[in-house]
Motif scaffolding. Structure first.
Motif, PDB file in Angstrom:
ATOM      1  N   ILE A 167      10.954  23.970  36.324  1.00 43.16           N
ATOM      2  CA  ILE A 167      10.523  23.392  37.600  1.00 43.16           C
ATOM      3  C   ILE A 167      10.455  21.875  37.510  1.00 43.16           C
ATOM      4  O   ILE A 167      10.895  21.162  38.428  1.00 43.16           O
ATOM      5  CB  ILE A 167       9.162  23.989  38.010  1.00 43.16           C
ATOM      6  N   ILE A 168       9.915  21.351  36.417  1.00 47.03           N
ATOM      7  CA  ILE A 168       9.844  19.900  36.259  1.00 47.03           C
ATOM      8  C   ILE A 168      11.250  19.303  36.205  1.00 47.03           C
ATOM      9  O   ILE A 168      11.537  18.282  36.847  1.00 47.03           O
ATOM     10  CB  ILE A 168       9.044  19.526  35.004  1.00 47.03           C
ATOM     11  N   ARG A 169      12.134  19.925  35.462  1.00 48.76           N
ATOM     12  CA  ARG A 169      13.509  19.421  35.365  1.00 48.76           C
ATOM     13  C   ARG A 169      14.187  19.429  36.730  1.00 48.76           C
ATOM     14  O   ARG A 169      14.830  18.445  37.126  1.00 48.76           O
ATOM     15  CB  ARG A 169      14.322  20.259  34.377  1.00 48.76           C
ATOM     16  N   HIS A 170      14.060  20.517  37.464  1.00 56.20           N
ATOM     17  CA  HIS A 170      14.738  20.625  38.763  1.00 56.20           C
ATOM     18  C   HIS A 170      14.160  19.637  39.774  1.00 56.20           C
ATOM     19  O   HIS A 170      14.895  18.879  40.424  1.00 56.20           O
ATOM     20  CB  HIS A 170      14.621  22.051  39.298  1.00 56.20           C
ATOM     21  N   ASP A 171      12.823  19.629  39.903  1.00 59.16           N
ATOM     22  CA  ASP A 171      12.190  18.848  40.962  1.00 59.16           C
ATOM     23  C   ASP A 171      12.100  17.358  40.642  1.00 59.16           C
ATOM     24  O   ASP A 171      12.242  16.522  41.550  1.00 59.16           O
ATOM     25  CB  ASP A 171      10.763  19.368  41.229  1.00 59.16           C
ATOM     26  N   LEU A 172      11.871  17.033  39.362  1.00 61.23           N
ATOM     27  CA  LEU A 172      11.516  15.660  39.034  1.00 61.23           C
ATOM     28  C   LEU A 172      12.485  14.970  38.073  1.00 61.23           C
ATOM     29  O   LEU A 172      12.236  13.837  37.651  1.00 61.23           O
ATOM     30  CB  LEU A 172      10.102  15.622  38.448  1.00 61.23           C
ATOM     31  N   MET A 173      13.584  15.640  37.749  1.00 58.45           N
ATOM     32  CA  MET A 173      14.636  14.989  36.965  1.00 58.45           C
ATOM     33  C   MET A 173      15.985  15.090  37.667  1.00 58.45           C
ATOM     34  O   MET A 173      16.752  14.119  37.698  1.00 58.45           O
ATOM     35  CB  MET A 173      14.713  15.600  35.553  1.00 58.45           C
ATOM     36  N   GLN A 174      16.254  16.255  38.268  1.00 61.91           N
ATOM     37  CA  GLN A 174      17.534  16.449  38.940  1.00 61.91           C
ATOM     38  C   GLN A 174      17.477  16.052  40.421  1.00 61.91           C
ATOM     39  O   GLN A 174      18.368  15.346  40.911  1.00 61.91           O
ATOM     40  CB  GLN A 174      17.975  17.912  38.791  1.00 61.91           C
ATOM     41  N   GLN A 175      16.438  16.472  41.122  1.00 61.65           N
ATOM     42  CA  GLN A 175      16.305  16.119  42.531  1.00 61.65           C
ATOM     43  C   GLN A 175      15.953  14.643  42.693  1.00 61.65           C
ATOM     44  O   GLN A 175      16.530  13.946  43.527  1.00 61.65           O
ATOM     45  CB  GLN A 175      15.216  16.976  43.197  1.00 61.65           C
ATOM     46  N   VAL A 176      14.979  14.178  41.928  1.00 59.86           N
ATOM     47  CA  VAL A 176      14.616  12.759  41.889  1.00 59.86           C
ATOM     48  C   VAL A 176      14.347  12.385  40.433  1.00 59.86           C
ATOM     49  O   VAL A 176      13.825  13.196  39.671  1.00 59.86           O
ATOM     50  CB  VAL A 176      13.359  12.454  42.754  1.00 59.86           C
ATOM     51  N   PRO A 177      14.671  11.172  40.029  1.00 59.07           N
ATOM     52  CA  PRO A 177      14.490  10.777  38.610  1.00 59.07           C
ATOM     53  C   PRO A 177      13.103  10.210  38.327  1.00 59.07           C
ATOM     54  O   PRO A 177      12.961   9.063  37.890  1.00 59.07           O
ATOM     55  CB  PRO A 177      15.585   9.725  38.418  1.00 59.07           C
ATOM     56  N   LEU A 178      12.070  11.019  38.546  1.00 59.27           N
ATOM     57  CA  LEU A 178      10.713  10.554  38.262  1.00 59.27           C
ATOM     58  C   LEU A 178      10.378  10.689  36.781  1.00 59.27           C
ATOM     59  O   LEU A 178       9.803   9.789  36.169  1.00 59.27           O
ATOM     60  CB  LEU A 178       9.690  11.335  39.092  1.00 59.27           C
ATOM     61  N   VAL A 179      10.717  11.819  36.194  1.00 60.18           N
ATOM     62  CA  VAL A 179      10.403  12.098  34.784  1.00 60.18           C
ATOM     63  C   VAL A 179      11.601  11.741  33.927  1.00 60.18           C
ATOM     64  O   VAL A 179      12.737  12.140  34.215  1.00 60.18           O
ATOM     65  CB  VAL A 179      10.024  13.576  34.607  1.00 60.18           C
ATOM     66  N   ASP A 180      11.357  10.997  32.863  1.00 53.77           N
ATOM     67  CA  ASP A 180      12.438  10.556  31.987  1.00 53.77           C
ATOM     68  C   ASP A 180      12.655  11.472  30.794  1.00 53.77           C
ATOM     69  O   ASP A 180      13.759  11.513  30.251  1.00 53.77           O
ATOM     70  CB  ASP A 180      12.143   9.138  31.503  1.00 53.77           C
ATOM     71  N   GLU A 181      11.613  12.193  30.382  1.00 53.89           N
ATOM     72  CA  GLU A 181      11.778  13.141  29.273  1.00 53.89           C
ATOM     73  C   GLU A 181      10.698  14.216  29.336  1.00 53.89           C
ATOM     74  O   GLU A 181       9.579  13.958  29.776  1.00 53.89           O
ATOM     75  CB  GLU A 181      11.732  12.428  27.918  1.00 53.89           C
ATOM     76  N   ILE A 182      11.082  15.418  28.921  1.00 52.93           N
ATOM     77  CA  ILE A 182      10.131  16.519  28.775  1.00 52.93           C
ATOM     78  C   ILE A 182      10.148  16.943  27.317  1.00 52.93           C
ATOM     79  O   ILE A 182      11.203  17.317  26.787  1.00 52.93           O
ATOM     80  CB  ILE A 182      10.486  17.737  29.641  1.00 52.93           C
ATOM     81  N   VAL A 183       8.995  16.890  26.681  1.00 47.27           N
ATOM     82  CA  VAL A 183       8.888  17.251  25.277  1.00 47.27           C
ATOM     83  C   VAL A 183       7.861  18.367  25.122  1.00 47.27           C
ATOM     84  O   VAL A 183       6.722  18.237  25.567  1.00 47.27           O
ATOM     85  CB  VAL A 183       8.469  16.042  24.415  1.00 47.27           C
ATOM     86  N   VAL A 184       8.283  19.469  24.522  1.00 46.03           N
ATOM     87  CA  VAL A 184       7.370  20.545  24.169  1.00 46.03           C
ATOM     88  C   VAL A 184       7.059  20.413  22.681  1.00 46.03           C
ATOM     89  O   VAL A 184       7.973  20.413  21.853  1.00 46.03           O
ATOM     90  CB  VAL A 184       7.980  21.932  24.466  1.00 46.03           C
ATOM     91  N   VAL A 185       5.786  20.245  22.366  1.00 41.40           N
ATOM     92  CA  VAL A 185       5.378  20.168  20.961  1.00 41.40           C
ATOM     93  C   VAL A 185       4.825  21.527  20.568  1.00 41.40           C
ATOM     94  O   VAL A 185       3.771  21.955  21.049  1.00 41.40           O
ATOM     95  CB  VAL A 185       4.331  19.057  20.732  1.00 41.40           C
TER      96      VAL A 185
END
Length: 314
Positions: free
Chosen positions: A54-72
């Motif tokens: 959801i974060i990738r679709h909404d906030l990286m692909q639809q709009v470039p708000l998030v620059d990276e998603i990291v799961v630790v």
């Protein structure tokens, strides 16, 4: 409630609808700030993939708000890492980060180490066990940091249903954290969800804070941020409803003990004679004691770690 807290509620307590996405994006473009989203995860294969997607679709692909998603990954024994990677996150195992310092179990440990494997000017933490996730959780808490230079840390606030009953989640908050804050740090009494796992902050603040390694990290971070930057630099945003996996009563007891210890350290840096908690479970011969150690270790501010300083110079 203190008058200062009432003023804070009127000026630093918002709704996600107060900042439309186009306004947040305009602020991001003009400021040039970058945003990292971190999901600490331990055996969350059922939910982590949907959150990342959801974060990738909404906030990286639809709009470039998030620059990276990291799961630790904090040592999962299920398919958490594979599911998160398949959904598009960069997955890093806790033990691979700063191997010079042996890792210990705990959420705070993972959040602390995440600063070494992310690069965003704004770091947004999202728990990996959320259900019915909405990207409003991210835009809500990141938005004020991008649009208001006077804000350094933003907590999400929300309803937490339990077993179908509205507002009955957050038992440790109501029984332990809220009384502690009201009695000892009354300036923080206005936070609706002081222990919530969804919050965002400027890297420049996070790198100056010590991190309790366990469940005390959220309370410790609020108290330390208050002393470092003041109440007006802290804020909260209403993002609706939070649904997640609830823990049993004994797990909540251990969580409460860790939170109390975190508070105690900040009140007096005092000596705790017996940093452990004994609970009881019924066995074949009656009630049997089970004793658990209470998290007492804290990681120093990341700015004091040589590897972090070298990375910033590079």
């Amino acid at each position: 409630m203190l008058e200062e807290v009432e003023r804070w509620l009127a000026t630093r307590s918002w709704s996600v609808s107060d900042r439309p996405l186009h306004r947040i994006m305009a602020a991001k473009r003009s400021s040039g700030q970058t945003v990292s989203v971190v999901l600490p995860a331990l055996n969350e294969e059922e939910t982590v993939g949907d959150i990342v997607a959801i974060i990738r679709h909404d906030l990286m692909q639809q709009v470039p708000l998030v620059d990276e998603i990291v799961v630790v990954d904090s040592g999962s024994t299920d398919r958490t890492a594979a599911v998160a990677a398949a959904a598009g996150a960069r997955v890093v195992h806790r033990d691979e980060i700063l191997p010079r310092i042996p890792a210990v179990p705990g959420k705070g440990e993972v959040l602390w180490r995440s600063l070494l494997v992310t690069s965003g000017d704004v770091v947004c933490f999202i728990d990996a066990d959320l259900r019915d996730f909405s990207s409003d959780f991210v835009t809500g808490i990141v938005g004020p940091l991008l649009t208001d230079p006077d804000v350094d840390l933003v907590k999400a606030m929300y309803d937490r249903p339990l077993g179908g009953a509205a507002g009955q989640g957050g038992r440790v908050t109501e029984l332990m954290a809220r009384p502690l804050l009201n009695m000892h740090w009354p300036l923080l009494a206005g936070f609706v969800q002081p222990l919530g796992g969804e919050y965002a902050a400027r890297r420049s603040l996070l790198e100056q804070l010590p991190f309790p390694v366990g469940y005390g990290v959220e309370l410790g971070m609020l108290v330390d941020a208050l002393h470092l930057v003041g109440l007006n630099a802290l804020a909260q945003v209403d993002v609706g409803v939070r649904k997640h996996r609830h823990q049993d009563g004994q797990a909540l007891g251990r969580m409460s003990a860790a939170i109390y210890r975190t508070a105690q350290l900040r009140l007096a840096r005092g000596h705790l004679i017996r940093p452990s908690l004994t609970q009881f479970e019924r066995g074949e011969d009656g009630f049997e004691p089970r004793t658990y150690s209470v998290d007492t270790e804290e990681r120093p501010p990341m700015a004091e770690i040589a590897e972090y300083a070298e990375r910033k110079v590079a």
